[in-house]
Design a protein around this motif. Sequence first.
Motif, PDB file in Angstrom:
ATOM      1  N   VAL A 192     -65.944 -18.168 -25.373  1.00  0.00           N
ATOM      2  CA  VAL A 192     -64.439 -18.289 -25.564  1.00  0.00           C
ATOM      3  C   VAL A 192     -64.265 -17.121 -26.546  1.00  0.00           C
ATOM      4  CG1 VAL A 192     -62.816 -19.341 -26.758  1.00  0.00           C
ATOM      5  CG2 VAL A 192     -64.230 -20.842 -25.673  1.00  0.00           C
ATOM      6  N   ALA A 193     -65.006 -16.593 -27.272  1.00  0.00           N
ATOM      7  CA  ALA A 193     -64.775 -15.345 -27.987  1.00  0.00           C
ATOM      8  C   ALA A 193     -64.822 -14.118 -27.089  1.00  0.00           C
ATOM      9  CB  ALA A 193     -65.605 -15.169 -29.025  1.00  0.00           C
ATOM     10  N   MET A 194     -65.877 -14.151 -26.267  1.00  0.00           N
ATOM     11  CA  MET A 194     -65.735 -12.961 -25.413  1.00  0.00           C
ATOM     12  C   MET A 194     -64.674 -13.114 -24.416  1.00  0.00           C
ATOM     13  SD  MET A 194     -67.917 -10.492 -24.630  1.00  0.00           S
ATOM     14  CE  MET A 194     -69.276 -11.156 -25.648  1.00  0.00           C
ATOM     15  N   ASP A 195     -64.143 -14.203 -23.874  1.00  0.00           N
ATOM     16  CA  ASP A 195     -63.030 -14.320 -23.024  1.00  0.00           C
ATOM     17  C   ASP A 195     -61.960 -13.763 -23.625  1.00  0.00           C
ATOM     18  OD1 ASP A 195     -64.734 -15.296 -20.916  1.00  0.00           O
ATOM     19  OD2 ASP A 195     -64.252 -17.449 -21.541  1.00  0.00           O
ATOM     20  N   ARG A 196     -61.433 -13.888 -25.093  1.00  0.00           N
ATOM     21  CA  ARG A 196     -60.446 -13.736 -25.577  1.00  0.00           C
ATOM     22  C   ARG A 196     -60.516 -11.978 -25.885  1.00  0.00           C
ATOM     23  NH1 ARG A 196     -60.353 -18.059 -30.929  1.00  0.00           N
ATOM     24  NH2 ARG A 196     -59.444 -19.655 -29.537  1.00  0.00           N
ATOM     25  N   LYS A 197     -61.621 -11.587 -26.180  1.00  0.00           N
ATOM     26  CA  LYS A 197     -61.553 -10.164 -26.256  1.00  0.00           C
ATOM     27  C   LYS A 197     -61.466  -9.440 -24.772  1.00  0.00           C
ATOM     28  CE  LYS A 197     -65.134  -9.865 -29.961  1.00  0.00           C
ATOM     29  NZ  LYS A 197     -66.463  -9.585 -30.335  1.00  0.00           N
ATOM     30  N   LEU A 198     -62.045  -9.862 -23.809  1.00  0.00           N
ATOM     31  CA  LEU A 198     -61.572  -9.352 -22.627  1.00  0.00           C
ATOM     32  C   LEU A 198     -59.879  -9.778 -22.234  1.00  0.00           C
ATOM     33  CD1 LEU A 198     -64.672 -10.972 -20.545  1.00  0.00           C
ATOM     34  CD2 LEU A 198     -64.100  -8.256 -20.979  1.00  0.00           C
ATOM     35  N   MET A 199     -59.459 -10.957 -22.689  1.00  0.00           N
ATOM     36  CA  MET A 199     -58.005 -10.717 -22.441  1.00  0.00           C
ATOM     37  C   MET A 199     -57.500  -9.772 -23.306  1.00  0.00           C
ATOM     38  SD  MET A 199     -55.848 -12.564 -20.624  1.00  0.00           S
ATOM     39  CE  MET A 199     -56.728 -13.862 -19.958  1.00  0.00           C
ATOM     40  N   LEU A 222     -58.361  -7.001 -23.985  1.00  0.00           N
ATOM     41  CA  LEU A 222     -58.443  -5.642 -23.431  1.00  0.00           C
ATOM     42  C   LEU A 222     -57.837  -5.543 -22.139  1.00  0.00           C
ATOM     43  CD1 LEU A 222     -59.950  -3.060 -23.291  1.00  0.00           C
ATOM     44  CD2 LEU A 222     -61.850  -4.261 -22.101  1.00  0.00           C
ATOM     45  N   HIS A 223     -57.476  -6.632 -21.506  1.00  0.00           N
ATOM     46  CA  HIS A 223     -56.852  -6.581 -20.196  1.00  0.00           C
ATOM     47  C   HIS A 223     -55.112  -6.496 -20.651  1.00  0.00           C
ATOM     48  CE1 HIS A 223     -55.506  -7.620 -16.221  1.00  0.00           C
ATOM     49  NE2 HIS A 223     -54.804  -8.512 -16.560  1.00  0.00           N
ATOM     50  N   VAL A 224     -54.866  -7.059 -21.551  1.00  0.00           N
ATOM     51  CA  VAL A 224     -53.443  -6.776 -22.138  1.00  0.00           C
ATOM     52  C   VAL A 224     -53.132  -5.437 -22.412  1.00  0.00           C
ATOM     53  CG1 VAL A 224     -51.581  -7.674 -23.808  1.00  0.00           C
ATOM     54  CG2 VAL A 224     -52.958  -9.434 -22.657  1.00  0.00           C
ATOM     55  N   ALA A 225     -54.207  -4.933 -23.088  1.00  0.00           N
ATOM     56  CA  ALA A 225     -53.884  -3.453 -23.503  1.00  0.00           C
ATOM     57  C   ALA A 225     -53.878  -2.424 -22.359  1.00  0.00           C
ATOM     58  CB  ALA A 225     -55.199  -3.221 -24.504  1.00  0.00           C
ATOM     59  N   MET A 226     -54.789  -2.922 -21.236  1.00  0.00           N
ATOM     60  CA  MET A 226     -54.708  -1.958 -20.159  1.00  0.00           C
ATOM     61  C   MET A 226     -53.616  -2.227 -19.513  1.00  0.00           C
ATOM     62  SD  MET A 226     -58.570  -2.890 -18.806  1.00  0.00           S
ATOM     63  CE  MET A 226     -58.365  -2.251 -17.217  1.00  0.00           C
ATOM     64  N   THR A 227     -53.029  -3.562 -19.387  1.00  0.00           N
ATOM     65  CA  THR A 227     -51.763  -3.404 -18.718  1.00  0.00           C
ATOM     66  C   THR A 227     -50.658  -2.943 -19.265  1.00  0.00           C
ATOM     67  OG1 THR A 227     -52.633  -5.804 -17.869  1.00  0.00           O
ATOM     68  CG2 THR A 227     -50.023  -5.466 -17.762  1.00  0.00           C
ATOM     69  N   ASP A 228     -50.543  -2.824 -20.713  1.00  0.00           N
ATOM     70  CA  ASP A 228     -49.733  -2.223 -21.482  1.00  0.00           C
ATOM     71  C   ASP A 228     -49.750  -0.675 -21.318  1.00  0.00           C
ATOM     72  OD1 ASP A 228     -48.763  -4.682 -22.510  1.00  0.00           O
ATOM     73  OD2 ASP A 228     -49.758  -4.515 -24.328  1.00  0.00           O
ATOM     74  N   LYS A 239     -61.142   5.593 -23.684  1.00  0.00           N
ATOM     75  CA  LYS A 239     -61.220   4.458 -24.447  1.00  0.00           C
ATOM     76  C   LYS A 239     -61.562   2.989 -23.922  1.00  0.00           C
ATOM     77  CE  LYS A 239     -58.096   2.213 -28.299  1.00  0.00           C
ATOM     78  NZ  LYS A 239     -56.988   2.338 -29.005  1.00  0.00           N
ATOM     79  N   GLN A 240     -60.774   2.818 -22.783  1.00  0.00           N
ATOM     80  CA  GLN A 240     -61.166   1.836 -22.002  1.00  0.00           C
ATOM     81  C   GLN A 240     -62.368   1.527 -21.533  1.00  0.00           C
ATOM     82  OE1 GLN A 240     -58.513   1.378 -18.782  1.00  0.00           O
ATOM     83  NE2 GLN A 240     -59.510  -0.495 -17.905  1.00  0.00           N
ATOM     84  N   GLY A 241     -63.136   3.047 -21.286  1.00  0.00           N
ATOM     85  CA  GLY A 241     -64.557   2.912 -20.830  1.00  0.00           C
ATOM     86  C   GLY A 241     -65.421   2.530 -21.773  1.00  0.00           C
ATOM     87  N   ARG A 242     -65.020   3.083 -23.194  1.00  0.00           N
ATOM     88  CA  ARG A 242     -66.141   2.651 -24.206  1.00  0.00           C
ATOM     89  C   ARG A 242     -65.801   1.057 -24.657  1.00  0.00           C
ATOM     90  NH1 ARG A 242     -63.788   7.752 -26.165  1.00  0.00           N
ATOM     91  NH2 ARG A 242     -62.342   6.605 -27.455  1.00  0.00           N
ATOM     92  N   MET A 243     -64.517   0.651 -24.695  1.00  0.00           N
ATOM     93  CA  MET A 243     -64.431  -0.694 -24.934  1.00  0.00           C
ATOM     94  C   MET A 243     -65.084  -1.678 -23.905  1.00  0.00           C
ATOM     95  SD  MET A 243     -60.580  -0.623 -25.995  1.00  0.00           S
ATOM     96  CE  MET A 243     -60.564  -2.679 -26.434  1.00  0.00           C
ATOM     97  N   ASN A 244     -65.149  -1.270 -22.658  1.00  0.00           N
ATOM     98  CA  ASN A 244     -65.845  -2.064 -21.722  1.00  0.00           C
ATOM     99  C   ASN A 244     -67.433  -1.902 -21.716  1.00  0.00           C
ATOM    100  OD1 ASN A 244     -63.586  -2.694 -20.243  1.00  0.00           O
ATOM    101  ND2 ASN A 244     -63.464  -1.096 -19.003  1.00  0.00           N
TER     102      ASN A 244
END
Length: 337
Positions: A174-181, A183-189, A289-294
């Motif tokens: 669940v924590a990993m899913d939240r982090k992914l979410m 990250l997805h929101v940050a990518m979308t913004d 930055k997105q690549g490093r986070m992924n």
Amino acid sequence: MPNTILQSDRVALACLRRKQRVENDRRDRIFDDRERTIGVDKEALDKQIKEKKEQDEAQKAQKKAFESELQQNSRRAWLLERKEARDRQEVARATCGYWHQQQQRLQNRADSQDDDGGTEVSIPGLVGIDREYMERQQRQKVQLREWLTQQQNEKAAEREKQKLERQQNDQNRVAMDRKLMQLHVAMTDTRRALAVATKDFNQLKAEEKGQRGQLDDGEEPRPSVVGVPGLTAKSDWKPPPETQQQVIEFRKCQAEERKRMELERQREKERADLDQINLGRTALLLERKQGRMNKTLRQQLDSTNAQLAQIQKEQMPDIKRGQIDDTFFSFFNTCSR
């Protein structure tokens, strides 16, 4: 006049046909794979055929030797089985004789004791008598009951531990899913902001292009009677000196205005190029930055999966084996009678 063929022509024609027939036969011999001998190493082919025959004979001999050895081994195994059966029969026959002899001796002793006075005397060490059988059976039942209780408790503790591990895994997931979410929101913004900036930039470029087109259309205005005072439509009219000086000054103003507009256009172009470079740099930084986070999230996920797999691998043999150690077998009576 009838067609006549000379004798020399007939001879030449027959010779030509004979040469053609010979040439066709030669071509058939050369280009036929089954009959030609030119360009074929016959000795090598014969050698290959001989080697193949030798290999076939060697394989047949090897197969025959293997079958002979197999038959010999089968016969030896059959003889050993017969010998073992005879040995077992002899051992069983000797055991039965010994039991019968001991039983007869005990019966004779019991009869003699009854004749003497009927006093019961226990003879220790006799074969077949186990006075502690019932007590040992009771102890074994108690030990078995205790072992089963211990096994049930350990299995219950193992199930509870697995349940806690599953809950921990679910929480980590669940924590990993939240982090992914996130990250997805940050990518979308980021994409939305980049799209808005690109749209504004394109709109600004379109407006500048429209203004530039309007300026280009009105770059060289024609002098009119209203714009320049004192001018008329007559072709033979000469302007006075004061009016000519005003026209010169007006043209100088137009040249300066064109220079100013050209300089302003160049500055706008440089500013637009700088904005585009800044937008590209910002997009590149966001992508890195997105690549490093992924990459970080992927490493964390791989590490968690590896730890869970190691824990499950370590615990699986104990669950299958039932956690039986060597101390369990020490509870039983292993002494000889």
